[in-house]
Design an enzyme around this catalytic site. Structure first.
Site, PDB file in Angstrom:
ATOM      1  N   ASP A  81       1.199  -1.448  -0.090  1.00 47.56           N
ATOM      2  CA  ASP A  81      -0.026  -0.098   0.024  1.00 47.56           C
ATOM      3  C   ASP A  81       1.258   1.201   0.421  1.00 47.56           C
ATOM      4  O   ASP A  81       1.778   0.570  -0.347  1.00 47.56           O
ATOM      5  CB  ASP A  81      -0.617  -0.042   1.363  1.00 47.56           C
ATOM      6  CG  ASP A  81      -2.791   1.060   0.959  1.00 47.56           C
ATOM      7  OD1 ASP A  81      -2.445   1.918   0.967  1.00 47.56           O
ATOM      8  OD2 ASP A  81      -3.704  -0.032   0.648  1.00 47.56           O
ATOM      9  N   ASP A  82       0.342   2.586   0.107  1.00 41.13           N
ATOM     10  CA  ASP A  82       0.652   3.919   0.445  1.00 41.13           C
ATOM     11  C   ASP A  82       2.606   3.862   0.893  1.00 41.13           C
ATOM     12  O   ASP A  82       2.559   2.541   2.020  1.00 41.13           O
ATOM     13  CB  ASP A  82      -0.171   4.775   1.243  1.00 41.13           C
ATOM     14  CG  ASP A  82       0.079   5.971   0.217  1.00 41.13           C
ATOM     15  OD1 ASP A  82       1.389   6.220  -0.086  1.00 41.13           O
ATOM     16  OD2 ASP A  82      -0.185   7.153   0.960  1.00 41.13           O
ATOM     17  N   LYS A 157      -3.351  -1.463  -6.994  1.00 41.05           N
ATOM     18  CA  LYS A 157      -4.850  -0.895  -6.155  1.00 41.05           C
ATOM     19  C   LYS A 157      -4.808   1.453  -6.449  1.00 41.05           C
ATOM     20  O   LYS A 157      -3.354   1.292  -6.423  1.00 41.05           O
ATOM     21  CB  LYS A 157      -4.439  -0.656  -4.369  1.00 41.05           C
ATOM     22  CG  LYS A 157      -5.750   0.623  -4.120  1.00 41.05           C
ATOM     23  CD  LYS A 157      -5.553   0.133  -2.764  1.00 41.05           C
ATOM     24  CE  LYS A 157      -6.209   0.752  -1.947  1.00 41.05           C
ATOM     25  NZ  LYS A 157      -5.867   0.474   0.484  1.00 41.05           N
ATOM     26  N   ASP A 159      -5.812   4.780  -5.006  1.00 38.75           N
ATOM     27  CA  ASP A 159      -6.221   5.047  -4.840  1.00 38.75           C
ATOM     28  C   ASP A 159      -7.110   6.312  -5.338  1.00 38.75           C
ATOM     29  O   ASP A 159      -6.747   6.644  -5.808  1.00 38.75           O
ATOM     30  CB  ASP A 159      -5.735   6.020  -3.282  1.00 38.75           C
ATOM     31  CG  ASP A 159      -6.639   5.952  -1.710  1.00 38.75           C
ATOM     32  OD1 ASP A 159      -7.371   6.350  -1.996  1.00 38.75           O
ATOM     33  OD2 ASP A 159      -5.504   5.278  -0.883  1.00 38.75           O
ATOM     34  N   SER A 191     -10.563   2.744  -5.913  1.00 36.52           N
ATOM     35  CA  SER A 191     -11.321   3.889  -4.955  1.00 36.52           C
ATOM     36  C   SER A 191     -12.025   4.894  -5.735  1.00 36.52           C
ATOM     37  O   SER A 191     -13.106   5.865  -4.644  1.00 36.52           O
ATOM     38  CB  SER A 191     -10.348   4.630  -3.393  1.00 36.52           C
ATOM     39  OG  SER A 191      -9.826   3.535  -3.703  1.00 36.52           O
ATOM     40  N   ARG A 216     -13.920   0.452  -3.849  1.00 37.12           N
ATOM     41  CA  ARG A 216     -13.982   0.510  -2.661  1.00 37.12           C
ATOM     42  C   ARG A 216     -15.382   1.143  -2.699  1.00 37.12           C
ATOM     43  O   ARG A 216     -15.534   2.567  -3.071  1.00 37.12           O
ATOM     44  CB  ARG A 216     -12.559   1.396  -1.416  1.00 37.12           C
ATOM     45  CG  ARG A 216     -11.743   0.684  -1.334  1.00 37.12           C
ATOM     46  CD  ARG A 216     -12.198  -0.692  -0.239  1.00 37.12           C
ATOM     47  NE  ARG A 216     -12.356   0.202   1.199  1.00 37.12           N
ATOM     48  CZ  ARG A 216     -11.112   1.506   1.471  1.00 37.12           C
ATOM     49  NH1 ARG A 216     -10.188   1.099   1.229  1.00 37.12           N
ATOM     50  NH2 ARG A 216     -11.913   2.012   2.659  1.00 37.12           N
ATOM     51  N   ASP A 220     -11.942   3.268   4.589  1.00 31.87           N
ATOM     52  CA  ASP A 220     -10.884   2.511   5.817  1.00 31.87           C
ATOM     53  C   ASP A 220     -11.102   1.722   6.593  1.00 31.87           C
ATOM     54  O   ASP A 220     -11.327   2.340   7.728  1.00 31.87           O
ATOM     55  CB  ASP A 220      -9.832   3.480   5.988  1.00 31.87           C
ATOM     56  CG  ASP A 220      -9.052   4.278   4.813  1.00 31.87           C
ATOM     57  OD1 ASP A 220      -9.330   3.269   3.820  1.00 31.87           O
ATOM     58  OD2 ASP A 220      -7.663   4.877   4.803  1.00 31.87           O
TER      59      ASP A 220
END
Length: 428
Positions: A81-82, A157, A159, A191, A216, A220
């Site tokens: 992830d980030d 992914k 965002d 997202s 999503r 979160d």
């Protein structure tokens, strides 16, 4: 924000939500592991060498996924992830990882993950910056898609921080198109809808399912039972709107499994696993697989529950009953006989009054109407409980903040009643 001239250019190219970007992937909900919920944006490797976002962490997680049985039951994606990025692109405008935490680069890490029989996932953001302030993809979409492909990325992914909400309707499909043009199969996790819905914009799910493999809808997940319940409530309240858009290749994503962390008991962990499976959700763990307790590992690796999640029909389940803080969720699954579905059935007890709660309701009132009945098996204890007709009651005791999860396999009506198996009313 995507410049307006770039929007016009993309529209002229026909890159919009009306274009189908089907990539043939995620025919069942993706399964894997992701770093965010458990490890967040910890970049202090001096103070926390075993927990920081680094090459070391992801190699050790890959080892655990491969050697401890997770890959064997279907968890295949390891997703960073980030906070993996350097704060600036390189001299050629290319994305680059933080050199101190990823000294061997992303391709070397990708090769290691692939050598373990796993697939490699990576995070970016449709915005000027990621949520943690690292470089986003705006102005670099084609280059970044090609960079991901050159690193052997299998799952992206994307965002939505630091982006204009209306630009998402063009930007997310555009980046999906760039991913497809690379020729490398990459699952595309968006997202897109959650940012729009939380800001009063109705998501265009017809466009989203033509672009994204999963998306999503909600915020979160946090490490608490109350947060799990808030997600369950959201999906129940929106089920008529969002269920029609779920199916092979495109899934509603209620976020990560937090089983084995700090916030859930054993019963609550079973509940999350059961509800995520009956909702046809991606099963993406976020925990420390190097130290997880055996009881939580058993829940995550329950093959019979996973089989419900991975059912090839790809039909998302729904809440069909709610009373006295008890809910029942059902999901149509295989096998199908004479037009009658089998079902996964989850009884969720949200009560916390200290003793198992007795629930009793006829199958017919829960939507199970096959005249020949169903064979019932509880999936966490593995006990076969006999056969029930639609007129029979499902009679079960459920622990506080726990579940009972059943596979109700459809029976075929015998031509001669004398050959029909004896059906009993069974208590659980």
């Amino acid at each position: 924000m995507l410049p307006r001239i770039q929007q016009l250019f993309l529209l002229l190219l026909g890159v919009s939500g009306a274009i189908c970007l089907e990539n043939g992937l995620a025919r069942t909900p993706p399964m894997g592991w992701m770093s965010w919920e458990r490890f967040r944006c910890n970049t202090d490797c001096m103070a926390y060498p075993d927990e920081c976002i680094s090459d070391k962490l992801f190699r050790e997680i890959a080892d655990a996924m491969s050697s401890d049985g997770y890959a064997d039951v279907g968890y295949e994606y390891l997703i960073i992830d980030d906070c993996w990025l350097a704060h600036n692109r390189d001299a050629n405008g290319k994305l680059q990882p933080d050199a101190s935490r990823f000294p061997n680069g992303m391709l070397d890490l990708s090769d290691y993950i692939h050598s373990k029989g796993l697939k490699f996932g990576l995070y970016e953001d449709y915005g000027n910056f990621t949520c943690a302030g690292y470089p986003g993809i705006i102005g670099h979409m084609e280059d970044d898609a090609n960079t991901f492909a050159s690193w052997g990325v299998d799952y992206v992914k994307l965002d939505g921080c630091y982006a204009h909400l209306h630009d998402m309707d063009i930007g997310y499909p555009a980046f999906g198109d760039y991913l497809n043009r690379t020729g490398r199969p990459m699952v595309y996790s968006c997202s897109w809808p959650v940012y729009q819905e939380f800001n009063g914009i109705k998501p265009d799910y017809e466009a989203i399912i033509k672009t994204c493999n999963l998306w999503r809808n909600y915020g979160d997940i946090q490490d608490s039972w109350n947060d799990v319940l808030s997600i369950i409530d959201y999906y129940a309240s929106k089920q008529d709107e969002i269920i029609p858009h779920a199916g092979p290749g495109h899934w509603n994503d209620p976020d990560m499994l937090i089983i084995g962390n700090y916030g859930l008991s054993k019963d609550q962990s079973k509940a999350q696993m059961a509800l995520w499976s009956v909702m046809a959700s991606p099963l993406i763990m976020s925990n420390d697989l190097r130290s997880i307790g055996a009881e939580f590992k058993a829940i995550l690796q329950n093959k019979k529950v996973i089989a419900v999640n991975q059912d090839p029909l790809g039909m998302q389940g729904r809440r069909v009953y709610q009373s006295d803080s008890v809910e029942v969720w059902t999901r149509p699954i295989t096998p199908v006989q004479d037009g009658q579905y089998s079902y996964a059935v989850v009884v969720l007890n949200r009560r916390t009054d200290g003793t198992p709660y007795r629930f009793s309701q006829s199958l017919q009132k829960l939507g199970l109407t096959n005249p020949a009945g169903y064979a019932f098996e509880e999936l966490f204890d593995g006990v076969t409980h006999g056969e029930l007709l639609p007129s029979d009651n499902l009679d079960v005791r459920v622990n506080p903040s726990g579940v009972k999860m059943f596979r109700a396999e459809v029976k075929v009506k015998a031509e001669d009643n004398s050959l029909r198996p004896h059906i009993t009313r069974v208590g659980f």
